[in-house]
Design a protein around this motif. Structure first.
Motif, short mmCIF file in Angstrom:
data_model
loop_
_atom_site.label_atom_id
_atom_site.label_comp_id
_atom_site.label_asym_id
_atom_site.label_seq_id
_atom_site.Cartn_x
_atom_site.Cartn_y
_atom_site.Cartn_z
N ASP A 3 26.94 52.19 11.01
CA ASP A 3 26.05 53.55 10.75
C ASP A 3 26.53 54.86 10.98
O ASP A 3 25.28 55.71 11.67
N GLU A 4 28.23 54.91 11.44
CA GLU A 4 28.81 56.40 11.87
C GLU A 4 28.11 57.41 11.72
O GLU A 4 27.88 58.16 12.08
N LEU A 5 27.63 56.89 10.28
CA LEU A 5 27.17 58.26 9.46
C LEU A 5 26.85 58.67 9.14
O LEU A 5 26.21 59.99 9.34
N ARG A 6 25.47 57.77 9.11
CA ARG A 6 23.80 58.88 9.55
C ARG A 6 24.21 59.18 10.73
O ARG A 6 23.87 60.57 11.18
N GLY A 7 25.01 58.35 12.41
CA GLY A 7 24.69 58.85 12.97
C GLY A 7 25.06 60.71 13.50
O GLY A 7 24.65 61.41 13.84
N ALA A 8 26.43 60.76 12.66
CA ALA A 8 26.81 62.45 13.10
C ALA A 8 25.73 63.05 11.94
O ALA A 8 25.48 63.97 12.68
N ARG A 9 25.41 62.66 10.62
CA ARG A 9 24.08 63.12 10.08
C ARG A 9 23.31 63.64 10.87
O ARG A 9 22.54 65.37 11.49
N ASP A 10 22.94 62.85 11.53
CA ASP A 10 21.61 63.35 12.40
C ASP A 10 21.89 64.12 13.87
O ASP A 10 20.66 65.36 14.26
N ALA A 11 23.26 64.31 14.33
CA ALA A 11 23.33 65.20 15.62
C ALA A 11 23.65 66.21 14.98
O ALA A 11 24.13 67.54 15.90
N GLN B 53 28.26 67.10 9.44
CA GLN B 53 29.22 67.17 8.60
C GLN B 53 29.33 65.86 8.28
O GLN B 53 30.59 65.78 8.01
N PRO B 54 29.05 64.73 7.99
CA PRO B 54 29.80 63.33 7.33
C PRO B 54 30.34 63.43 6.00
O PRO B 54 30.00 63.71 4.86
N TYR B 55 31.66 62.65 6.12
CA TYR B 55 32.40 62.43 4.92
C TYR B 55 32.86 60.76 5.03
O TYR B 55 33.39 60.24 6.43
N HIS B 56 32.48 60.31 4.64
CA HIS B 56 33.13 58.69 4.34
C HIS B 56 34.34 58.25 4.22
O HIS B 56 34.85 58.47 2.64
N ALA B 57 34.64 58.22 4.57
CA ALA B 57 36.57 58.12 3.94
C ALA B 57 36.47 56.27 3.82
O ALA B 57 36.43 55.55 4.51
N TYR B 58 37.36 56.40 2.99
CA TYR B 58 37.50 55.16 1.97
C TYR B 58 38.78 54.60 1.37
O TYR B 58 38.83 54.23 0.02
N TRP B 59 39.51 54.77 2.59
CA TRP B 59 40.74 54.32 2.14
C TRP B 59 41.34 52.89 2.44
O TRP B 59 42.02 52.71 2.20
N PHE B 60 40.98 52.77 3.67
CA PHE B 60 41.12 51.34 3.65
C PHE B 60 39.92 50.52 3.60
O PHE B 60 40.14 49.19 3.03
N ASN B 61 38.75 50.53 3.83
CA ASN B 61 37.29 49.97 4.57
C ASN B 61 36.91 50.11 2.51
O ASN B 61 35.81 51.32 2.35
N THR B 62 36.39 49.44 1.81
CA THR B 62 35.89 49.58 0.64
C THR B 62 34.74 49.31 0.33
O THR B 62 33.75 48.87 -0.38
N TYR B 63 34.38 48.69 0.88
CA TYR B 63 33.48 47.02 1.51
C TYR B 63 32.13 47.95 1.97
O TYR B 63 30.83 47.52 1.75
#
Length: 224
Positions: free
Chosen positions: A182-190, A193-203
């Motif tokens: 849940d790291e992206l939400r955590g970054a936003r709450d802190a 600006q979160p960005y989803h790295a979608y090049w390895f894990n696409t699940y």
């Protein structure tokens, strides 16, 4: 606001443990059996200690195994536990041997633009032994391993610690990760600006902007 810092996740963002959907290395399947546990029993016990492994409550791999065995009233076979430890260190070192060239290029380009680089990884000691010997080590201005600081993503404090060490505000920082823990939400709450790295894990799905290739990080900076 101008971006002054980029903070990255490690596993499945900068390195990956998978190839064609499978782990690139597995330990011997009878390892837990030699501890007196089945594969399923060991996995349950290991996962039940996930949070305490990440936040350093268990400071070492050996401490985790000792706790599992004590809770099951099983003996602690020193030699075999040490063999398990060495096998796990080897397994966790493999992803550092084949870091994608576009990831290194992306980090280099960010540094040349004057962007401060940080790393936050939820990890244990044995998982990152090889980090310091990898090409990634010299890329970062600050590296935070969760087990060393006693907190883990998505706790807000670990992102704020990274920003403080880098000398930037959260609003001046982006966070790039695959979305685990849940790291992206955590970054936003802190405040980052979160960005989803979608090049390895696409699940993992999220409501955050997806980046399909490492060099797309450059596009973010061009629009700030």
């Amino acid at each position: 606001m101008r971006v002054r810092a980029a903070i990255f996740d490690l596993y499945e963002t900068l390195i990956t443990e998978f190839s064609d959907g499978k782990r690139i290395f597995r330990r011997q399947q009878d390892d837990p059996d030699r501890l007196g546990l089945s594969q399923d029993e060991f996995k349950r016990e290991w996962r039940a200690r996930q949070e305490r492994r990440m936040n350093g409550s268990f400071p070492t791999f050996h401490a985790v195994i000792r706790d599992i065995l004590e809770q099951r009233s099983l003996s602690y076979p020193h030699e075999h536990v040490e063999q398990l430890y060495r096998a796990r260190v080897e397994e966790k070192g493999l992803p550092f041997q084949s870091i994608r060239s576009d990831i290194l290029e992306m980090l280099d380009l960010l540094k040349k633009r004057g962007i401060k680089l940080g790393l936050i990884s939820n990890c244990t000691e044995e998982e990152v032994i090889h980090f310091g010997r990898s090409p990634l080590a010299s890329c970062f201005d600050e590296v935070i391993f969760s087990y060393e600081v006693g907190m883990a993503k998505p706790q807000k404090e670990i992102y704020l610690m990274a920003c403080e060490r880098l000398g930037v505000t959260p609003e001046e920082s982006i966070f790039v990760g695959d979305g685990g823990s849940d790291e992206l939400r955590g970054a936003r709450d802190a405040g980052l600006q979160p960005y989803h790295a979608y090049w390895f894990n696409t699940y993992i799905e999220s409501g955050f902007r997806k980046l399909h290739a490492p060099l797309e990080v450059q596009n973010i900076l061009d629009h700030h």
